[in-house]
Design an enzyme around this catalytic site. Structure first.
Site, PDB file in Angstrom:
ATOM      1  N   TYR A  60       7.889   1.275  -0.610  1.00  0.00           N
ATOM      2  CA  TYR A  60       7.907   1.881  -1.939  1.00  0.00           C
ATOM      3  C   TYR A  60       9.324   1.988  -2.503  1.00  0.00           C
ATOM      4  O   TYR A  60       9.510   2.122  -3.710  1.00  0.00           O
ATOM      5  CB  TYR A  60       7.271   3.277  -1.915  1.00  0.00           C
ATOM      6  CG  TYR A  60       5.771   3.267  -1.702  1.00  0.00           C
ATOM      7  CD1 TYR A  60       5.059   2.080  -1.649  1.00  0.00           C
ATOM      8  CD2 TYR A  60       5.070   4.449  -1.554  1.00  0.00           C
ATOM      9  CE1 TYR A  60       3.693   2.063  -1.446  1.00  0.00           C
ATOM     10  CE2 TYR A  60       3.695   4.444  -1.349  1.00  0.00           C
ATOM     11  CZ  TYR A  60       3.012   3.244  -1.296  1.00  0.00           C
ATOM     12  OH  TYR A  60       1.665   3.240  -1.094  1.00  0.00           O
TER      13      TYR A  60
ATOM     14  N   LYS B  45       2.072  -1.254  12.611  1.00  0.00           N
ATOM     15  CA  LYS B  45       1.482  -2.602  12.596  1.00  0.00           C
ATOM     16  C   LYS B  45       2.474  -3.502  13.326  1.00  0.00           C
ATOM     17  O   LYS B  45       2.931  -4.514  12.807  1.00  0.00           O
ATOM     18  CB  LYS B  45       1.255  -3.035  11.128  1.00  0.00           C
ATOM     19  CG  LYS B  45       0.506  -4.318  10.942  1.00  0.00           C
ATOM     20  CD  LYS B  45      -0.964  -4.260  11.287  1.00  0.00           C
ATOM     21  CE  LYS B  45      -1.609  -5.619  11.143  1.00  0.00           C
ATOM     22  NZ  LYS B  45      -2.951  -5.688  11.737  1.00  0.00           N
TER      23      LYS B  45
ATOM     24  N   ASP C  38      -4.824  -0.906  11.122  1.00  0.00           N
ATOM     25  CA  ASP C  38      -6.188  -1.354  10.807  1.00  0.00           C
ATOM     26  C   ASP C  38      -7.199  -0.654  11.707  1.00  0.00           C
ATOM     27  O   ASP C  38      -8.274  -0.224  11.267  1.00  0.00           O
ATOM     28  CB  ASP C  38      -6.299  -2.887  10.888  1.00  0.00           C
ATOM     29  CG  ASP C  38      -5.552  -3.488  12.064  1.00  0.00           C
ATOM     30  OD1 ASP C  38      -4.748  -2.767  12.717  1.00  0.00           O
ATOM     31  OD2 ASP C  38      -5.763  -4.682  12.355  1.00  0.00           O
TER      32      ASP C  38
ATOM     33  N   ASP D 189      -0.183   6.696   2.761  1.00  0.00           N
ATOM     34  CA  ASP D 189      -0.769   6.807   1.430  1.00  0.00           C
ATOM     35  C   ASP D 189      -2.254   6.448   1.503  1.00  0.00           C
ATOM     36  O   ASP D 189      -3.135   7.165   1.013  1.00  0.00           O
ATOM     37  CB  ASP D 189      -0.012   5.829   0.502  1.00  0.00           C
ATOM     38  CG  ASP D 189      -0.319   6.055  -0.964  1.00  0.00           C
ATOM     39  OD1 ASP D 189      -1.094   6.974  -1.280  1.00  0.00           O
ATOM     40  OD2 ASP D 189       0.216   5.308  -1.797  1.00  0.00           O
TER      41      ASP D 189
ATOM     42  N   ASP E 218      -5.823   9.126   1.850  1.00  0.00           N
ATOM     43  CA  ASP E 218      -6.915   9.091   0.871  1.00  0.00           C
ATOM     44  C   ASP E 218      -8.247   8.849   1.578  1.00  0.00           C
ATOM     45  O   ASP E 218      -9.269   9.435   1.221  1.00  0.00           O
ATOM     46  CB  ASP E 218      -6.683   7.976  -0.165  1.00  0.00           C
ATOM     47  CG  ASP E 218      -5.942   8.493  -1.392  1.00  0.00           C
ATOM     48  OD1 ASP E 218      -5.211   9.502  -1.253  1.00  0.00           O
ATOM     49  OD2 ASP E 218      -6.093   7.908  -2.475  1.00  0.00           O
TER      50      ASP E 218
END
Ligand code: NAD
Length: 359
Positions: free
Chosen positions: A139, A189, A221, A245, A249
């Site tokens: 980001y 990851k 994942d 993020d 959610d």
């Protein structure tokens, strides 16, 4: 005197912040010395000044113990140059105050287990804390942009973490785990991304200082899958900015509604910004139907993390539970056929429960 900057923002932001202020007023009427000052941010600030984070708003935030933040954004601002968009104001605020550790609890209130997208028996009693690094990663990484390459547009961003950025948020993760069930699952990851290999290496190094915490690692994942398969296996999850993020959610749906989840963003001085994890919900703004509980629970987190009043945090949380226990539901957490209350009726009920809880 506790100084709180109130940044309501856009969409449902002002509606739900108003309800949290009712709760604060109850505490003030009991003698709590707290001073609030409002300032524009996001689209509201763009409309007023052309800047989503005006200098005066930033200065107020710097001078406050904590920031109670609503939400920002709206489709009317999506056409602005990127620097003027509301989201950029929020990112700048996080960066300017160095709010690097984002704490997102995902708890299932027993009264709402049936409102979860998963079966009640899978989520009943769920209590996860997601700690998301908030000021680094893709980001903020440079270079970034859209350029022309061989006659076509190419979009690019940079996923980057320094050792010190990982180390300081890892400490927050392990310290939080020490206060809970002493299990930390670090998400990465590393099979594909070098920056997350470093993440795993540094978290493992920091673990040496916290031998009482059980550390595990999980690929992002798999973590996304495990969160819906068996979410109760997690205690504290530690993630970088972009993975956190998305996962937080996802975790919000386990709890019934995104309208239930508060968050805290802290810097190393204990200063913090407290906001719901959801956005400005333009689809329901102005209708008086938004759920104010994430905002009210964010105020509870403020008392726990920025002003050392865990007693007041617990009182607010209990008042929310009592209100749910009494059967009050905004539309997002109501089961089909259940009666619903408005945003302000929910806020009033929590404020009343807070008074009664104290009587
Ligand atoms: P959103 O979180 O605003 O809304 C997603 C869905 O959840 C919508 O259907 C909305 O009605 C519902 N919802 C959200 N909060 C609710 C509440 N308290 N009560 C009941 N229902 C609620 O996400 P979005 O629609 O993707 O984004 C809308 C705007 O918000 C965009 O401009 C986006 O950039 C911005 N945004 C801001 C923040 C922030 O301020 N921190 C975070 C995410 C998105």
């Amino acid at each position: 005197m506790i100084r709180i900057a109130v940044l309501a923002g856009d969409g449902i932001g002002p509606e739900i912040v108003n309800e949290a202020l009712k709760v604060l007023d109850v505490l003030r009427s009991e003698g709590l010395e707290v001073q609030t000052e409002a300032a524009p941010v996001g689209g509201a600030a763009v409309d007023l000044t052309g800047d989503p984070l005006p200098e005066a708003t930033l200065a107020l935030c710097r001078a406050s113990h904590a920031i109670l933040f609503g939400a920002i954004g709206g489709p009317q601002y999506d056409v602005l140059p990127r620097e003027q968009r509301p989201e950029r104001g929020l990112l700048r605020l996080r960066k300017q105050l160095d709010l690097f550790a984002n704490l997102r609890p995902a708890q299932v209130f027993p009264q709402l287990a049936a409102a979860s997208a998963l079966k009640a028996e899978v989520v009943a009693g769920l209590d996860i804390l997601i700690i998301r690094e908030l000021t680094g990663d893709i980001y903020f990484g440079e270079p970034r942009g859209i350029r022309i390459d061989h006659g076509e547009r190419v979009g690019f961003n940079t996923m980057i973490y320094s050792e010190s950025e990982i180390r300081r948020v890892a400490h927050v993760g392990f310290q939080s785990a020490m206060r809970r069930n002493r299990r930390l699952c670090s998400i990465d990851k590393m099979n594909v991304l070098e920056s997350t290999q470093l993440w795993r290496d540094v978290v493992t190094e920091v673990h040496a200082e916290y031998p009482d915490v059980a550390l595990s690692h999980m690929l992002v994942d798999n973590a996304a899958m495990q969160l819906v398969r068996n979410p109760r296996q997690f205690d504290v999850m530690l993630t970088g900015n972009i993975f956190g993020d998305i996962l937080s959610d996802e975790a919000s749906m386990l709890t019934g509604s995104i309208g239930m989840l508060p968050s805290a963003s802290l810097n190393s001085a204990g200063q913090g910004m407290y906001e719901p994890i959801h956005g400005s919900a333009p689809d329901i703004a102005g209708k008086g139907i938004a759920n104010p509980l994430a905002q009210i629970l964010s105020l509870a987190m403020l008392f726990r993390h920025s002003v050392d009043r865990a007693d007041l945090a617990a009182r607010i949380e209990t008042a929310v539970e009592r209100t749910l226990e009494a059967g009050l539901r905004t539309a997002d957490i109501a089961l089909p056929g259940e009666a619903v209350v408005s945003t302000s009726q929910m806020g009033d009920a929590v404020a009343r429960a807070l008074v009664q809880g104290h009587a």
